[in-house]
Design an enzyme around this catalytic site. Structure first.
Site, PDB file in Angstrom:
ATOM      1  N   HIS A 254     -49.573   0.972  -1.849  1.00  0.00           N
ATOM      2  CA  HIS A 254     -49.006  -0.118  -1.037  1.00  0.00           C
ATOM      3  C   HIS A 254     -47.979  -0.919  -1.858  1.00  0.00           C
ATOM      4  O   HIS A 254     -46.838  -1.124  -1.416  1.00  0.00           O
ATOM      5  CB  HIS A 254     -50.147  -1.036  -0.565  1.00  0.00           C
ATOM      6  N   GLU A 255     -48.368  -1.319  -3.052  1.00  0.00           N
ATOM      7  CA  GLU A 255     -47.448  -2.123  -3.876  1.00  0.00           C
ATOM      8  C   GLU A 255     -46.270  -1.291  -4.371  1.00  0.00           C
ATOM      9  O   GLU A 255     -45.170  -1.819  -4.564  1.00  0.00           O
ATOM     10  CB  GLU A 255     -48.193  -2.780  -5.036  1.00  0.00           C
ATOM     11  N   HIS A 258     -43.670  -1.647  -1.746  1.00  0.00           N
ATOM     12  CA  HIS A 258     -42.897  -2.893  -1.928  1.00  0.00           C
ATOM     13  C   HIS A 258     -41.941  -2.775  -3.121  1.00  0.00           C
ATOM     14  O   HIS A 258     -40.760  -3.110  -3.042  1.00  0.00           O
ATOM     15  CB  HIS A 258     -43.850  -4.070  -2.184  1.00  0.00           C
ATOM     16  N   GLU A 284     -43.000  -5.090   4.545  1.00  0.00           N
ATOM     17  CA  GLU A 284     -44.315  -4.541   4.853  1.00  0.00           C
ATOM     18  C   GLU A 284     -44.189  -3.139   5.453  1.00  0.00           C
ATOM     19  O   GLU A 284     -45.080  -2.311   5.273  1.00  0.00           O
ATOM     20  CB  GLU A 284     -45.043  -5.496   5.800  1.00  0.00           C
TER      21      GLU A 284
END
Lengths: 489, 489
Positions: A254-255, A258, A284
């Site tokens: 997830h990170e 980003h 997101e």
């Protein structure tokens, strides 16, 4: 120098100072000795006071009045600078100070109320936060819709009505899908304990598999994973729990989503207002498509199964299909941050409807708990057992973040649109993912979306990449198809 | 608010920004991804430009003119603020810019010249650096001595003449001591390889033994060890070399000396101009007394021998006396940073005399190499073999640091004075050190020196703690006694 050049020189310095402020935030969560908190507060206040003065510097107003950029990039830079300047100058200084003072206190009051399951102790503070944010929204919107004004801080160009149209179309299909899944048995999860150092080694391998550039970034651990910085210095964090390695792995992916977005932005935009992801929702969308549509796909989890097995030995699961099912378990639960791909958006939509009603004045703060609990029971089919599992679970409202929640679900909606277009553009995507090769997917995202940074508005950049205006259809089709197959619906 | 209060509020914010700038410097040497160097340069420039504007802000001049502090602390704050303000306003902006530009280029030119052993390639740049620094000194001193003006940046209140008087008295005794020691056989050193992770574990134990507060600090590794920050966030670095664990251990103890000084300063001075060590020389006195008079004592090395043996097993040395001798070996060598306690000051005095002559104009830069090599042969008894072992070995002059070198030896002189007083105040010091307990020593230093931060001038704070004006006698007596016994002179 032209007015535009002078403005941009000033803006570059401001962006550099913002980057420093972000770096301090990273340091605080990862490296700072615990005894330094108070001193750091004063250091942060010093740089924030410099940044505040720059945001409303009257020279910016003069430069904006006479700057005449020659191209679309220059016009986009002005668009970003003007939004910040307008925001900083429209809100009276006294109101801005009162909000800053209140929200810094309110977080502590909320935390204590949550620990004591004491809604009443939090309500007067929340009422005051809502009151001041409504006042701020009135100053920003000059008679327009208050909630729309607040949304601009997180998803510029969007509106409460537009978001409501998407969310209202999603809700019934998600409620049905959720109910159908939860009629079926819950697949087995991982059992046993998993060495945190080995989790971090797998986490590193996953970050590399997703193309995270370690020469311009690093991974550390933090209590709440986050990504920080832009351009040549983009740092991410993850966390380890010996009982739950999936939490580490998917926090990392997830990170990385980003962080990769920030790393991929055109270097020509570095340290300018266009040099960051364009909105919370678009950001997101990147973290979620990396984590879910790619990272939780049957194809990629097949490759990941081998990685995890070579790190930890036999997982006690019946092969890669069982691993895929374990990575995609749908279970009852009260907590948003622990929710799966299917139920997550229901948590968001609940918050969106309630906060929009609070900001409009339709929902008095004193009625919030009842409204929350009614809505939760309607969508999830069981009752909230205590406030920390209900309206006291999230920090956001205590610090005045109204208009932020919907960007989480918008990100999922955008990810759905992008994923549909990506599948069409890269027909053998599953074969690539099954080999641990994400370059087809991440290359397409970089080329079609990430490199643009703040050049296009959120809506435009999603439309350019996916070929259509954002809508909920692709995400719902993807979820129904994936979970329909997985749960035999 | 009174003028004094307004000035102090401004100064607090400036100190907080300086702390941020230091934290970025720490990050750059320890954590920053290597691809971020260029972007970081722009970030540093942004905060430096803010700091520069604050240093010469005309409001500071107005506040200074009318501020009337009520106590000695307030007067000391003004003394520090006034020195910075005078310095910032006396040097013409064009000259400051020219110096900044030149010295940022000069470091690269020096590094290349050193790599190529090419003195001629560096001389024109060094000439220009000397010329601009002399011009700066003229602006600062208004007709006074140029070298004295430059020394104020590092050791306020000191002067070239005062330093020369001390150094000239030291030189013959040190030259004799050195020669007598080097007539004797060199004691055995440590052989074998030493796991870096275990070195860091010992390093942590040493830091704790010297009272370093990990709740307000941390230890990381860096190419060149340093200490950074003040008050509640003081970070130190060390390094590991598998062949040379003493380098790690004594780098750590040295930096713990610097860091403990900053940690011990009266919290009432935090984020004010008095909230840091008062000068380079006084700072070095703390790092050196921790490292040498305490850390390399027979008593402490006895305790340390056990620590190192439990970490690494048998060291192949004949007991704690041999370990003590190994930690205090005196050997021939060209390089200042590798020099032992006895020879280190000779390296400094050479540089001091040469740089003072360059600044006064008595030594033309073109004659520097010959002057260096003559002096080295006179003091050390053998010839410099190549420029990287001679006048090209240190970065300092390339970046314009004239007046900085003597503070290293002044630190040793101060440490000698403090050590003599400490021995008188704590009669059973050796028994404490032999048990790994430094609290008697470090407690005395905190109480008598460290807590004062910038309250007293360098000369005053040493005189208050040691009971007499700084002089070279105690250091020389200590060295002759210690090395006389160790080498059987």
């Amino acid at each position: 120098m032209s007015a535009y050049d002078e403005l941009m020189a000033f803006a570059r310095e401001t962006e550099a100072l913002k980057m420093i402020s972000m770096r301090l935030g990273w340091d605080q969560e990862t490296m700072m000795p615990r005894g330094a908190a108070e001193q750091r507060g004063e250091e942060m206040a010093a740089i924030e006071s410099i940044l505040h003065a720059r945001r409303s510097d009257p020279r910016v107003g003069d430069w904006l009045a006479s700057a005449a950029p020659e191209d679309a990039v220059g016009q986009a830079q002005l668009r970003e600078i003007r939004r910040d300047y307008d925001r900083a100058t429209k809100v009276p200084a006294d109101l801005a100070k009162a909000l800053a003072r209140l929200t810094s206190l309110a977080q502590g009051i909320w935390a204590e109320a949550r620990a004591n399951e004491d809604v009443a102790a939090f309500l007067p503070t929340l009422e005051e936060v809502v009151r001041l944010r409504r006042e701020e929204a009135a100053a920003l919107s000059a008679g327009g819709d208050a909630y729309d004004a607040l949304v601009q801080d997180y998803e510029p160009g969007s509106s409460g009505g537009e978001i409501a149209a998407i969310f209202d179309a999603m809700r019934p299909r998600l409620v049905d899908l959720r109910a159908a899944i939860l009629d079926k048995p819950v697949p087995a999860g991982l059992t046993g304990t998993f060495d945190p150092a080995l989790q971090m080694a797998v986490s590193d391998a996953l970050a590399r598999a997703f193309g995270y550039d370690f020469t311009r970034g690093r991974i550390d651990t933090a209590v709440h994973p986050f990504s920080s910085g832009s351009g040549a210095d983009v740092r991410i964090t993850t966390r380890t729990n010996p009982l739950d390695p999936f939490n580490c792995f998917y926090s990392t992916i997830h990170e990385v989503g980003h962080g990769s977005y920030e790393q991929a932005i055109d270097p020509a935009f570095a340290l300018t207002p266009l040099g960051q992801g364009v909105s919370m929702g678009v950001h997101e969308s990147q973290s979620r498509i990396y984590e879910n549509q790619l990272g939780r796909s049957r194809a990629f989890t097949g490759w990941m199964y081998d990685q995890v097995q070579s790190a930890f030995g036999d997982l006690g699961l019946d092969g890669p299909d069982a691993f895929y099912a374990a990575a995609n378990r749908v279970q009852n639960g009260y907590i948003r941050t622990e929710a799966d791909e299917v139920q997550y958006n229901l948590h968001i939509m609940l918050r969106f409807d309630l906060e929009r009603a609070m900001v409009s004045g339709d929902l008095p703060v004193k009625d919030l708990e009842a409204a929350w609990n009614d809505r939760f029971a309607a969508d999830f089919g069981y009752a909230v057992d205590k406030p920390s599992n209900g309206m006291l679970q999230d920090v956001h409202w205590s610090v005045g973040l109204f208009g932020y929640f919907p960007t989480y679900a918008l990100g999922n909606v955008y990810a759905g649109c992008l994923h549909e277009a990506l599948r069409a553009a890269v027909p053998d995507l599953d074969a690539q993912l099954a080999a641990g090769d994400t370059s087809g997917a991440t290359g397409w995202l970089k080329e079609n979306l990430q490199r643009h940074g703040g050049l296009y508005t959120p809506r435009d950049v999603i439309a350019r990449a996916s070929g259509a205006a954002p809508s909920e259809g692709p995400l719902l089709n993807y979820l129904e198809s994936k979970f329909g197959a997985l749960y035999g619906l």
